[in-house]
Design an enzyme around this catalytic site. Structure first.
Site, PDB file in Angstrom:
ATOM      1  N   CYS A   1       0.807  -1.231   0.000  1.00 35.37           N
ATOM      2  CA  CYS A   1       0.000   0.000   0.000  1.00 35.37           C
ATOM      3  C   CYS A   1       0.836   1.276   0.000  1.00 35.37           C
ATOM      4  O   CYS A   1       0.311   2.357  -0.246  1.00 35.37           O
ATOM      5  CB  CYS A   1      -0.943   0.015   1.199  1.00 35.37           C
ATOM      6  SG  CYS A   1      -2.160  -1.304   1.181  1.00 35.37           S
TER       7      CYS A   1
ATOM      8  N   HIS B   1      -9.285   2.910  -2.601  1.00 38.36           N
ATOM      9  CA  HIS B   1      -7.903   2.528  -2.294  1.00 38.36           C
ATOM     10  C   HIS B   1      -7.326   1.647  -3.413  1.00 38.36           C
ATOM     11  O   HIS B   1      -7.371   0.421  -3.323  1.00 38.36           O
ATOM     12  CB  HIS B   1      -7.906   1.782  -0.955  1.00 38.36           C
ATOM     13  CG  HIS B   1      -6.556   1.448  -0.410  1.00 38.36           C
ATOM     14  ND1 HIS B   1      -5.380   1.960  -0.909  1.00 38.36           N
ATOM     15  CD2 HIS B   1      -6.198   0.625   0.620  1.00 38.36           C
ATOM     16  CE1 HIS B   1      -4.362   1.476  -0.208  1.00 38.36           C
ATOM     17  NE2 HIS B   1      -4.832   0.655   0.717  1.00 38.36           N
TER      18      HIS B   1
END
Length: 380
Positions: A95, A332
């Site tokens: 991430c 995301h």
């Protein structure tokens, strides 16, 4: 002891992103290069317009998590028409990949190669390949070796909520606040100048317009507190910035990278990684939390975000943090989200007219127990 050698200033002079689309929706048929190439072209043309000169990137560095491999950064560079002489490199810090890719590009210039670079991240969760070992399909690769904690991110968020005593009510309020801020930013047009319209899509698709839905969602685990509403949506998207050595910028406004850090933390609680990364990046910049005007910290889960804020001594509703909403509202796209944070800082600080010297921080927690952060300063 010899004086510390000052590294050359590196400036972000343009920043663009796609709209962020929920997996299997608007960008369901677009591959990585389809997402990244238009943003690469626009970030480059914006940079050229800002400095009044043609730029030839020395490299394209993109973060990506889920494949399909084959060096997506090089593929996207070719698809963008940058020329066969422009190479590419793909970075995987999960991430934090998009932000880590930008920092890699920055460090190359700081090390003495004074050519411009395009950097950021891209993720197409919709077209990510099915992967297998020995014929057995797996959802994700391990984040840690055998014998170490290796929770899925949802499980890790719930564990962090339990460890820190973060209630369902706080998480719901945090998610609602993110959506409320994103709606206000959307309505005011604050996303317009950073978004590159793609396939007719010009806006992020996961902003909730009715916050009452959050309270109706059931927890993801028995007796748990994390819900689908306090978890970000898996998404498709890309984000790119142009980085150049300071002498090349002329009078173009931008963001100088003043500090940076990549750190490790307990893989059992990977969601806290952004906190020590921010602290380390601020220390490298000689700055403090109090001196930062804008934070963009990737909101993978409300519990994770709240745990990071607590460790940094920030209030749940600090107006400096994700002032236009964060990943809980926008989505995301794993490998791109860290770069989206930098694009958002560019809009909040440079496009919005913040004075020279204003500081911002971008950060992300990373699966496997890591964190990445950058400190930037407005120059005009």
């Amino acid at each position: 002891m010899p004086d510390r050698v000052r590294t050359p200033d590196v400036v972000i002079v343009s920043a663009r992103r796609t709209p962020i689309a929920t997996r299997s929706r608007a960008f369901a048929r677009l591959g990585l290069e389809d997402l990244a190439a238009p943003v690469l072209r626009r970030a480059l043309s914006d940079a050229e317009a800002a400095i009044g000169s043609t730029l030839v990137p020395a490299d394209v560095v993109l973060g990506n998590c889920r494949g399909p491999g084959g060096n997506p950064a090089r593929i996207a560079a070719l698809a963008a028409g940058l020329g066969v002489d422009v190479p590419g490199a793909t970075i995987d810090r999960q991430c934090g990949s998009g932000l880590a890719a930008v920092l890699d590009a920055v460090r190359a210039i700081q090390a003495g190669d004074d050519r411009p670079r395009l950097a950021g991240g891209v993720e197409s969760a919709s077209t990510a390949p099915t992967r297998s070992i020995g014929g057995k399909i797996y959802e994700r690769a391990p984040f840690a070796p055998s014998g170490w904690p290796d929770p899925d991110m949802l499980e890790a968020a719930q564990a962090l909520a339990h460890a820190d005593g973060i209630t369902r009510e706080r998480q719901d309020a945090h998610a609602a606040r993110s959506h409320r801020r994103a709606r206000a930013a959307h309505d005011a047009g604050r996303f317009d100048h950073e978004i590159v319209t793609l396939s007719g899509v010009f806006a992020d698709d996961s902003i909730r317009w009715d916050e009452r839905l959050l309270a109706r969602l059931r927890p993801q685990f028995p007796e748990g507190t994390v819900t689908a509403g306090t978890s970000t949506r898996i998404s498709d998207g890309a984000a790119v910035v142009a980085v150049i050595p300071r002498p090349m910028r002329g009078r173009a406004p931008g963001l100088v990278v003043r500090g940076q850090a990549v750190v490790g933390c307990d893989p059992a609680l990977p969601g806290i990684g952004a906190a020590p990364a921010v602290q380390a990046a601020l220390a490298s910049a000689g700055a403090s939390i109090a001196g930062v005007a804008a934070f963009e910290i990737v909101e993978a889960f409300a519990a994770q975000s709240l745990a990071v804020l607590s460790r940094l001594g920030l209030e749940d509703d600090d107006p400096r943090v994700c002032a236009d909403g964060g990943a809980l509202a926008l989505g995301h796209p794993w490998g791109a989200s860290g770069a989206v944070s930098l694009v958002r800082l560019f809009s909040r600080l440079v496009r919005a007219g913040a004075p020279a010297g204003t500081l911002g921080v971008a950060a992300a927690s990373v699966g496997g127990g890591m964190g990445v952060a950058a400190v930037v300063e407005v120059v005009r």
